[in-house]
Write a protein that holds these residues in place. Sequence first.
Motif, PDB file in Angstrom:
ATOM      1  N   ALA A   1       0.844  -1.195   0.000  1.00 17.82           N
ATOM      2  CA  ALA A   1       0.000   0.000   0.000  1.00 17.82           C
ATOM      3  C   ALA A   1       0.877   1.241   0.000  1.00 17.82           C
ATOM      4  CB  ALA A   1      -0.922  -0.007   1.216  1.00 17.82           C
ATOM      5  N   THR A   2       0.525   2.193  -0.864  1.00 14.97           N
ATOM      6  CA  THR A   2       1.354   3.389  -1.038  1.00 14.97           C
ATOM      7  C   THR A   2       0.632   4.670  -0.662  1.00 14.97           C
ATOM      8  OG1 THR A   2       0.671   3.474  -3.356  1.00 14.97           O
ATOM      9  CG2 THR A   2       2.739   2.335  -2.858  1.00 14.97           C
ATOM     10  N   SER A   3      -0.692   4.687  -0.703  1.00 16.11           N
ATOM     11  CA  SER A   3      -1.434   5.892  -0.336  1.00 16.11           C
ATOM     12  C   SER A   3      -2.851   5.515   0.042  1.00 16.11           C
ATOM     13  CB  SER A   3      -1.454   6.906  -1.492  1.00 16.11           C
ATOM     14  OG  SER A   3      -2.184   6.403  -2.588  1.00 16.11           O
ATOM     15  N   GLY A   4      -3.467   6.366   0.863  1.00 13.70           N
ATOM     16  CA  GLY A   4      -4.851   6.156   1.247  1.00 13.70           C
ATOM     17  C   GLY A   4      -5.011   5.145   2.368  1.00 13.70           C
ATOM     18  N   HIS A   5      -6.240   4.955   2.761  1.00 11.31           N
ATOM     19  CA  HIS A   5      -6.605   3.986   3.781  1.00 11.31           C
ATOM     20  C   HIS A   5      -7.818   3.203   3.280  1.00 11.31           C
ATOM     21  CE1 HIS A   5      -4.146   6.767   6.079  1.00 11.31           C
ATOM     22  NE2 HIS A   5      -4.093   5.897   7.075  1.00 11.31           N
ATOM     23  N   GLY A   6      -7.891   1.962   3.645  1.00  8.34           N
ATOM     24  CA  GLY A   6      -9.023   1.147   3.238  1.00  8.34           C
ATOM     25  C   GLY A   6      -8.858  -0.273   3.702  1.00  8.34           C
ATOM     26  N   TYR A   7      -9.570  -1.164   3.051  1.00  6.22           N
ATOM     27  CA  TYR A   7      -9.517  -2.580   3.391  1.00  6.22           C
ATOM     28  C   TYR A   7      -9.291  -3.393   2.128  1.00  6.22           C
ATOM     29  CZ  TYR A   7     -11.182  -1.708   8.118  1.00  6.22           C
ATOM     30  OH  TYR A   7     -11.284  -1.280   9.411  1.00  6.22           O
ATOM     31  N   ALA A   8      -8.513  -4.432   2.281  1.00 12.99           N
ATOM     32  CA  ALA A   8      -8.387  -5.449   1.247  1.00 12.99           C
ATOM     33  C   ALA A   8      -9.027  -6.721   1.795  1.00 12.99           C
ATOM     34  CB  ALA A   8      -6.926  -5.700   0.900  1.00 12.99           C
ATOM     35  N   GLU A   9      -9.960  -7.272   1.051  1.00  9.97           N
ATOM     36  CA  GLU A   9     -10.570  -8.539   1.449  1.00  9.97           C
ATOM     37  C   GLU A   9      -9.815  -9.673   0.776  1.00  9.97           C
ATOM     38  OE1 GLU A   9     -14.794  -8.980   0.925  1.00  9.97           O
ATOM     39  OE2 GLU A   9     -15.096  -6.825   1.131  1.00  9.97           O
ATOM     40  N   VAL A  10      -9.231 -10.538   1.564  1.00 15.67           N
ATOM     41  CA  VAL A  10      -8.566 -11.736   1.064  1.00 15.67           C
ATOM     42  C   VAL A  10      -9.343 -12.927   1.588  1.00 15.67           C
ATOM     43  CG1 VAL A  10      -6.440 -13.077   0.986  1.00 15.67           C
ATOM     44  CG2 VAL A  10      -6.326 -10.575   1.021  1.00 15.67           C
ATOM     45  N   ASP A  11      -9.914 -13.696   0.675  1.00 16.80           N
ATOM     46  CA  ASP A  11     -10.786 -14.812   1.072  1.00 16.80           C
ATOM     47  C   ASP A  11     -11.868 -14.345   2.035  1.00 16.80           C
ATOM     48  OD1 ASP A  11      -9.712 -16.722  -0.568  1.00 16.80           O
ATOM     49  OD2 ASP A  11      -8.390 -17.590   0.958  1.00 16.80           O
ATOM     50  N   PHE A  12     -12.494 -13.188   1.704  1.00 14.37           N
ATOM     51  CA  PHE A  12     -13.638 -12.640   2.424  1.00 14.37           C
ATOM     52  C   PHE A  12     -13.281 -12.104   3.802  1.00 14.37           C
ATOM     53  CE2 PHE A  12     -14.802 -16.455  -0.045  1.00 14.37           C
ATOM     54  CZ  PHE A  12     -15.405 -15.819  -1.114  1.00 14.37           C
ATOM     55  N   ARG A  13     -12.011 -11.978   4.091  1.00 13.40           N
ATOM     56  CA  ARG A  13     -11.567 -11.485   5.394  1.00 13.40           C
ATOM     57  C   ARG A  13     -10.999 -10.089   5.221  1.00 13.40           C
ATOM     58  NH1 ARG A  13      -6.902 -12.520   9.020  1.00 13.40           N
ATOM     59  NH2 ARG A  13      -7.700 -12.568  11.133  1.00 13.40           N
ATOM     60  N   PRO A  14     -11.646  -9.050   5.769  1.00 19.42           N
ATOM     61  CA  PRO A  14     -11.161  -7.685   5.573  1.00 19.42           C
ATOM     62  C   PRO A  14      -9.885  -7.422   6.370  1.00 19.42           C
ATOM     63  CG  PRO A  14     -13.086  -7.687   7.017  1.00 19.42           C
ATOM     64  CD  PRO A  14     -12.903  -9.111   6.541  1.00 19.42           C
ATOM     65  N   LEU A  15      -8.878  -6.904   5.688  1.00 15.43           N
ATOM     66  CA  LEU A  15      -7.594  -6.581   6.307  1.00 15.43           C
ATOM     67  C   LEU A  15      -7.353  -5.085   6.168  1.00 15.43           C
ATOM     68  CD1 LEU A  15      -5.497  -9.507   4.764  1.00 15.43           C
ATOM     69  CD2 LEU A  15      -6.502  -9.411   7.058  1.00 15.43           C
TER      70      LEU A  15
END
Length: 296
Positions: free
Chosen positions: A46-60
Motif C-alpha cells: 500500500a502506497t497511499s490512502g486507507h481502506g480494506y483489502a478482502e482476502v478470502d472474504f476477510r477484511p484486512l
Amino acid sequence: MVASGHLSPARLDPTGEIETVTLCSLAPDPRWRRPMLLDRELIVLATSGHGYAEVDFRPLPCRPGTLLRVRPGQVLRCALPDLDATVIRWHPEALHGLDVAADDGPAWFQLAGEDEDAVINEVSQLTVDARRHRDTPAGRSLLRHQLSVLLLRLSMLPNADWRPSRPEEVTYHRFRREVEIGFSHSRRVEDYADRLGCSVRTLTRACLAVTGRSAKQVLDERVALQAGRLLAATDEPIAQIGRQLGFTEPTNFGRFFTREVGVSPGSFRAARDQRGPGPMVRPRTPVDARTDSHQG
C-alpha cells in the motif's frame, strides 16, 4: 516511496516472469464490485490512502506501508478509490532454480522503521527495472533475483520464521497440506489419516489442539472456502461448482454450504456485488492467522 498511480501494466512473459502493476489497474472493474480469483502470486504494498483489502472474504486494514501476500487460488477485493498500492505478481516458474521458499513470509504485515525502508527500496527498484529491462534476458534474470531478495527479506520479518514445533502442530500442518491436494476429491477424514499413516483420532486430537475444531470441521471449512471463492469470483453454475467439489446432487451441496457458511449458495453469490464485506466463510484457524498478529 513507491510512485502511485503512474504505472501501466507490464507484459507478462509466457514463461512466468515478473510484472508490476498498480492496484487500480489490477481491479476487474473500476469499483471492485466482485472479488477476483487469482492465478498468480501477489505482493501488494500500500502506497497511499486507507481502506480494506478482502482476502478470502476477510477484511484486512491497509494504509501506507501495509504489505500483503496473496496466493494463487485466493480471492481478492479492495476498497477503491481510497486505497492505492504497487503490486508485484508472478507465476511460480519465475523462481525456479532460486534458493528461496516462496511460502515463507507473512500474509499481512504493517511495515515500520528499517523494515519499511528496506522493503520500499526493494519494491521501488524492482518496479523501475520491470519497466526498463523486462524484455532482455539479463533484465529478466535481474528481476528474478530481485524478487528472490525481496522474498528472503519478507521471510525475515518478525514472526515470519514461525515453524510448527509441538507434535500436534506438525501433524496438523501435514494434514492441511494433504487437504489442499485432495479436498475436491474426498471429504473423509479416514482417507487423509491413511495417507498420513496415522489414526483418525490422532488427526482429530491434533486439530483440536491447534484450532479448537475437529479434523472433519477443518476439512469441511476448506471445502466451504473453495465453494465461496468460486461462487463469488466466477459465473459458473452453482450445480457445477458443487460437482467440482465432489457433490453429485445440488441439494446436498446446498445443504452443506448453508450449514457451513450460514447462507445458501444463491444468497452468497447475490451478496458479492454489495460494497463492503459480504457473507463470510468461517474465519481461518488460529495457526493460519498467526501472521496477522501485528495488526494494530
